[in-house]
Design a protein around this motif. Sequence first.
Motif, PDB file in Angstrom:
ATOM      1  N   ARG A 272      26.199   1.574  32.497  1.00  0.00           N
ATOM      2  CA  ARG A 272      25.268   0.510  31.993  1.00  0.00           C
ATOM      3  C   ARG A 272      26.082  -0.272  30.984  1.00  0.00           C
ATOM      4  O   ARG A 272      26.720   0.324  30.080  1.00  0.00           O
TER       5      ARG A 272
ATOM      6  N   ASP B  92      24.662  -1.654  25.362  1.00  0.00           N
ATOM      7  CA  ASP B  92      23.446  -2.159  25.044  1.00  0.00           C
ATOM      8  C   ASP B  92      23.307  -1.738  23.348  1.00  0.00           C
ATOM      9  O   ASP B  92      22.755  -0.561  23.226  1.00  0.00           O
TER      10      ASP B  92
ATOM     11  N   ARG C  53      20.298  -8.359  21.346  1.00  0.00           N
ATOM     12  CA  ARG C  53      20.452  -7.091  21.606  1.00  0.00           C
ATOM     13  C   ARG C  53      21.125  -6.988  23.330  1.00  0.00           C
ATOM     14  O   ARG C  53      20.713  -8.276  23.978  1.00  0.00           O
TER      15      ARG C  53
ATOM     16  N   GLU D 212      13.237  -3.849  31.924  1.00  0.00           N
ATOM     17  CA  GLU D 212      12.761  -3.241  30.649  1.00  0.00           C
ATOM     18  C   GLU D 212      12.110  -4.283  30.193  1.00  0.00           C
ATOM     19  O   GLU D 212      11.585  -3.946  29.050  1.00  0.00           O
TER      20      GLU D 212
ATOM     21  N   ASP E 292      11.889   1.222  27.056  1.00  0.00           N
ATOM     22  CA  ASP E 292      11.831  -0.313  26.764  1.00  0.00           C
ATOM     23  C   ASP E 292      10.713  -0.958  27.313  1.00  0.00           C
ATOM     24  O   ASP E 292       9.857  -1.792  26.838  1.00  0.00           O
TER      25      ASP E 292
ATOM     26  N   ARG F  80       8.774   1.607  20.210  1.00  0.00           N
ATOM     27  CA  ARG F  80       8.939   3.115  20.762  1.00  0.00           C
ATOM     28  C   ARG F  80       9.228   4.079  19.537  1.00  0.00           C
ATOM     29  O   ARG F  80       9.089   5.261  19.912  1.00  0.00           O
TER      30      ARG F  80
HETATM   31 MG    MG Z   1      16.542   0.535  26.768  1.00  0.00          MG
END
Ligand code: MG
Length: 737
Positions: A494, A497, A520, A593, A617, A627
């Motif tokens: 990924r 992030d 983000r 997400e 997410d 969260r």
């Molecule tokens: Mg996430």
Amino acid sequence: MMAAKASAQERLNEVVRIIAADMVAEVCSIYIRRAGDVLELFATQGLNPQAVHRTRLRIGEGLVGDIAAHARPLSLSDAQSHPQFAYRPETGEEIYHSFMGVPIVQAGRVVGVLTVQNKTRRTYDEDEVEALQIIAMVLAELAASGELVTREERSPQEGIALLPTRLEGVRFAGGVGIGQAVLHQPSITIRQIVADNPEAELKRLEAAVATMHVSLEALLDGAALGQKGEHQDVLEAYRMIAMDSGWIERIRDAVSTGLTAEAGVQQVRENTRARMNQVADHYLRERLGDLEDLAVRLLQHLTGESATMHTGPLPDNVVLVARTLGPAELLEYDTRKVRALVLEEGSPTAHVCIVARALDIPILGLVNDALIRIDNGDLLIVDAETQEMFVRPGEDIQQVYNTAMSARAQQRQRYAAIRERPAVSRDGARVKLLVNAGLELEVEQLGTVGAEGIGLYRTEIPFMVRAAYPEVEAQMALYRTVYEKASGRTVVFRTLDVGGDKVLPYFDRLGDENPAMGWRALRIALDRPAMLRNQLRALIRAAEGRPLSIMFPMVTEVAEFDQAKAILNLEIERERGRGNALPAEVKVGAMIEVPALLFQLKALLARVDFLSVGSNDLLQFLFAADRGNPRIATRYDPLSPAALRVFATLIQACDAARVPLSICGEMAGTPLEAMALVGLGIRSLSMSPLSVPPVKAMILSLDADGVRRYIVSLLDSPDRSLRDKLRAFARDHGVAL
Ligand code: MG
Ligand code: PEP
């Protein structure tokens, strides 16, 4: 004078007299900490003598309390105009204007405060503050001797110190450990402050620095800690700090002013500590923490005293208790015997925690007053899972834990037995079990837990533990290691992030009011394409003939995916143009997400090679529930009809378009949630490594079609949650949860 035969009280009286005369101050006073966090006036020159042993201030109260609360010096030319000034009529101090005070610190704790006052409005210079700090160092030993305030009194657990106690903390590394307490309290006595022969002191310092370096090299090289990994980066950074000439230079300067080598180290150490209390930046605090560790080590070489304070053989099962601990200090112990670590301070990202996790040592952090409430040799049960620990537990608790530990050991054996088996349900549904990884440790666990690959490699994690942004070369080396460790199993990388709760120490905090919904992940990447290009370049080069899977986080609309993919294509073409080796194949996916993306599924499915749901997410945005907020943590259930309906819709769409779909949020790793997802048709789950064995055991015991029929019948239910019903179903159908 300190070595004289006089009583401690007499010596204090003499000290305040000498200081007042020598510093031309009208007042000099010493406050000592007593039970109940009270600072009591123990000696004074200049204030009303009647106030001695009568004037008391709470920590945080008045200027004296303020110095104690923050463990830092305070110097004011007009004390009475300071908002913290607390007037005590019995002392007669209203006529004094200027004020200077320093904390008396012993083993990292404020045990008193030393102050001077003058009638005139004068400013105390730095040398004067330092002189007072040096005297405070001497007084610290006197305060710790137990002559002024007994050790029992200093303990808040007065009278009940031997009863079983339960303490709470915060889980820094999971697991349970049982053993005997070993208190790590490096307290080194500095016998002489002022040097007889300054030249000789500088030589002693150089010699101690040299032997420290040699022994550190041996310690760090010999650490039985696997070869590579971010714990090695931490140790490497530590080694560099040890070699840092700036730090040693400051000690040399202090010694040049006439201090002994020990006192010079101690002075620089106190200054570092004072700075540490002021910096909020966690990365910088860690570095300053490393300096604390080094200062203790250097003092140890100078005095020949043991920094670990543990003499004699270690018990076979040790629970180490410390205020803070440096990574090298931990390695100083025989870590094969360390069953758990208890810290009064620290954070899960502290360097010692990274090293301890590599050694599989559970850690309970932020345990208040652990060093006061626990004695050497006490039996301790540390349960980092439930974030608590038991000190001198009774038979009943010991029994419970012994049973639980052996059950856990048996379970581990059962899990080991199914490690090589594929996750196939009783009715033949084959589920791919993958791991989420970020630390090398997690990559290494792939084989041991019996997973088929890495479904989510969080590239930001290695970025977070580094001192500076890794360049293409460094990133490439990192990804190559991941490939090698995965030994041919699939890996889905990924892209970065960051933002939200993931902060890079070397990037400015963005100051977004709602960071989770702020700038983000892919949003940053598309606005700062150079960073994304560097990362993609590193990934392409690391793949070198192997298949490459890349997924983009926090994709909000299809156009963003297109934009990101275009950048990837650009990089591939660039590499091709240079004649560099390309990946065997490139697969590009998106994370689901953000709910908006669910409403562009058709266009999305036409473009992606795969999708993966970041349920952490997705659910936080679906339910508009942060969260990380414990107050609403259990308010909305992933096993609610609404959430399951979202999954059902997505699964159907992906199946119809023949696009592989995986779930990689936390819910994929809990057996009950995983059962529901498999029931809805999910055939690929990615989770933290230790969740793989229990989820596999669940699948092996499952009739997938049975769950499907049951769960589909519930999707229109008005219930808040289907959890109880699904659990009852599992129980009735022999599903191993
Ligand atoms: Mg996430
Ligand atoms: C998620 O959001 O579910 C996810 C897997 O990503 P992260 O937890 O890293 O945000």
